[in-house]
Design a protein around this motif. Structure first.
Motif, short mmCIF file in Angstrom:
data_model
loop_
_atom_site.label_atom_id
_atom_site.label_comp_id
_atom_site.label_asym_id
_atom_site.label_seq_id
_atom_site.Cartn_x
_atom_site.Cartn_y
_atom_site.Cartn_z
N ASP A 165 0.81 -1.22 0.00
CA ASP A 165 0.00 0.00 0.00
C ASP A 165 0.84 1.27 0.00
O ASP A 165 0.29 2.36 -0.01
N ASP A 166 2.18 1.13 0.00
CA ASP A 166 2.98 2.37 0.04
C ASP A 166 4.43 2.19 -0.41
O ASP A 166 5.26 3.06 -0.18
N TYR A 167 4.75 1.12 -1.09
CA TYR A 167 6.15 0.89 -1.44
C TYR A 167 6.23 0.08 -2.73
O TYR A 167 5.42 -0.80 -2.97
N GLY A 168 7.23 0.40 -3.53
CA GLY A 168 7.53 -0.43 -4.69
C GLY A 168 7.25 0.24 -6.03
O GLY A 168 7.02 1.45 -6.11
N ASN A 169 7.31 -0.57 -7.06
CA ASN A 169 7.04 -0.13 -8.42
C ASN A 169 5.59 0.33 -8.55
O ASN A 169 4.77 0.10 -7.67
N GLY A 170 5.30 0.93 -9.69
CA GLY A 170 3.91 1.26 -9.99
C GLY A 170 3.08 -0.01 -10.01
O GLY A 170 3.59 -1.11 -10.23
N CYS A 171 1.81 0.11 -9.83
CA CYS A 171 0.92 -1.06 -9.69
C CYS A 171 0.96 -1.97 -10.92
O CYS A 171 0.87 -3.18 -10.79
N ASP A 172 1.09 -1.39 -12.11
CA ASP A 172 1.02 -2.20 -13.33
C ASP A 172 2.39 -2.50 -13.94
O ASP A 172 2.50 -2.83 -15.11
N VAL A 173 3.45 -2.43 -13.11
CA VAL A 173 4.82 -2.66 -13.58
C VAL A 173 5.23 -4.10 -13.33
O VAL A 173 4.96 -4.65 -12.27
N LEU A 174 5.92 -4.68 -14.31
CA LEU A 174 6.43 -6.05 -14.19
C LEU A 174 7.95 -6.00 -14.22
O LEU A 174 8.56 -6.10 -15.28
N GLU A 175 8.55 -5.80 -13.06
CA GLU A 175 10.01 -5.80 -12.96
C GLU A 175 10.43 -5.92 -11.50
O GLU A 175 9.65 -5.64 -10.59
N ALA A 176 11.68 -6.37 -11.32
CA ALA A 176 12.24 -6.51 -9.97
C ALA A 176 12.14 -5.18 -9.24
O ALA A 176 12.22 -4.12 -9.87
N PRO A 177 11.88 -5.22 -7.96
CA PRO A 177 11.87 -6.39 -7.08
C PRO A 177 10.50 -7.06 -6.96
O PRO A 177 10.27 -7.85 -6.05
N PHE A 178 9.59 -6.79 -7.88
CA PHE A 178 8.26 -7.40 -7.90
C PHE A 178 7.47 -7.10 -6.62
O PHE A 178 6.73 -7.93 -6.12
N LEU A 179 7.67 -5.90 -6.12
CA LEU A 179 6.86 -5.32 -5.05
C LEU A 179 6.19 -4.11 -5.68
O LEU A 179 6.87 -3.19 -6.14
N ASN A 180 4.87 -4.11 -5.73
CA ASN A 180 4.16 -3.05 -6.44
C ASN A 180 3.25 -2.28 -5.49
O ASN A 180 2.46 -2.88 -4.74
N ASN A 181 3.35 -0.96 -5.57
CA ASN A 181 2.54 -0.08 -4.76
C ASN A 181 1.19 0.14 -5.46
O ASN A 181 1.10 0.88 -6.43
N CYS A 182 0.18 -0.52 -4.95
CA CYS A 182 -1.17 -0.42 -5.52
C CYS A 182 -2.14 0.21 -4.52
O CYS A 182 -3.37 0.12 -4.71
N GLN A 183 -1.60 0.81 -3.47
CA GLN A 183 -2.44 1.38 -2.42
C GLN A 183 -3.39 0.33 -1.84
O GLN A 183 -4.55 0.60 -1.54
N TYR A 184 -2.88 -0.89 -1.73
CA TYR A 184 -3.64 -2.01 -1.16
C TYR A 184 -2.69 -2.79 -0.26
O TYR A 184 -1.63 -3.24 -0.70
N ASP A 185 -3.06 -2.95 0.99
CA ASP A 185 -2.24 -3.65 1.96
C ASP A 185 -2.54 -5.15 1.91
O ASP A 185 -3.30 -5.66 2.73
N MET A 186 -1.95 -5.83 0.94
CA MET A 186 -2.22 -7.26 0.79
C MET A 186 -1.79 -8.03 2.03
O MET A 186 -2.53 -8.90 2.51
N SER A 187 -0.62 -7.74 2.55
CA SER A 187 -0.15 -8.45 3.75
C SER A 187 -1.14 -8.28 4.90
O SER A 187 -1.49 -9.25 5.57
#
Length: 161
Positions: A116-138
């Motif tokens: 929900d607050d860290y990583g690549n853009g939500c629709d990006v496919l690249e390392a480190p494969f952590l995407n910020n989609c403003q959703y706290d999946m964990s």
């Protein structure tokens, strides 16, 4: 899937987060199925699993009935199509109380672990494969599997630098 079932008596809940390396060495038919969910026949998977139970290669499947399952698939995932995860949901619907299955299919994410607050853009496919989609999946997974828990302390870092 069999790995989860084998240890079904030891797990309080099941977690299915599909995160498969892009340079996979998995068998080609399985890789094709990730792209084309029509290749997955849920009825056959259920039959195979029931056969494993009959052969005592997995724990009794009745142990799964009250377990919880969390399924996630991003709408822009180009590695494992949402239809594949929906097939997994069909599979689990056969063995579990459907109220114990949570599925999330509405986040416009690529193939990654969603934050929900860290990583690549939500629709990006690249390392480190952590995407910020403003959703706290964990957080959503923890809440689903273990119920209401307190929110993280805002003054504490949420991730390592």
């Amino acid at each position: 899937m069999v790995h989860f079932l084998r240890f079904s008596m030891e797990w309080a809940g099941l977690l299915l987060v599909l995160f498969i390396a892009l340079n996979s060495t998995w068998p080609l038919p399985l890789v094709r199925a990730w792209k084309d969910p029509h290749l997955i026949v849920t009825k056959e998977s259920i039959g195979l699993t029931l056969g494993l139970e009959t052969s005592a290669l997995v724990d009794p499947l009745k142990n799964l009935h009250d377990d919880k399952v969390y399924l996630y698939s991003g709408t822009k995932d180009t590695i494992v199509r949402s239809g594949v995860v929906r097939k997994a949901e069909e599979f689990y619907n056969y063995f579990l109380d459907t109220n114990n299955i949570k599925s999330v299919y509405n986040i416009p994410s690529e193939h990654a672990y969603i934050t929900d607050d860290y990583g690549n853009g939500c629709d990006v496919l690249e390392a480190p494969f952590l995407n910020n989609c403003q959703y706290d999946m964990s957080g959503d997974i923890v809440q689903w599997l273990w119920g209401n828990m307190t929110q993280p302390n805002a003054s504490q870092p949420r991730y390592m630098a």
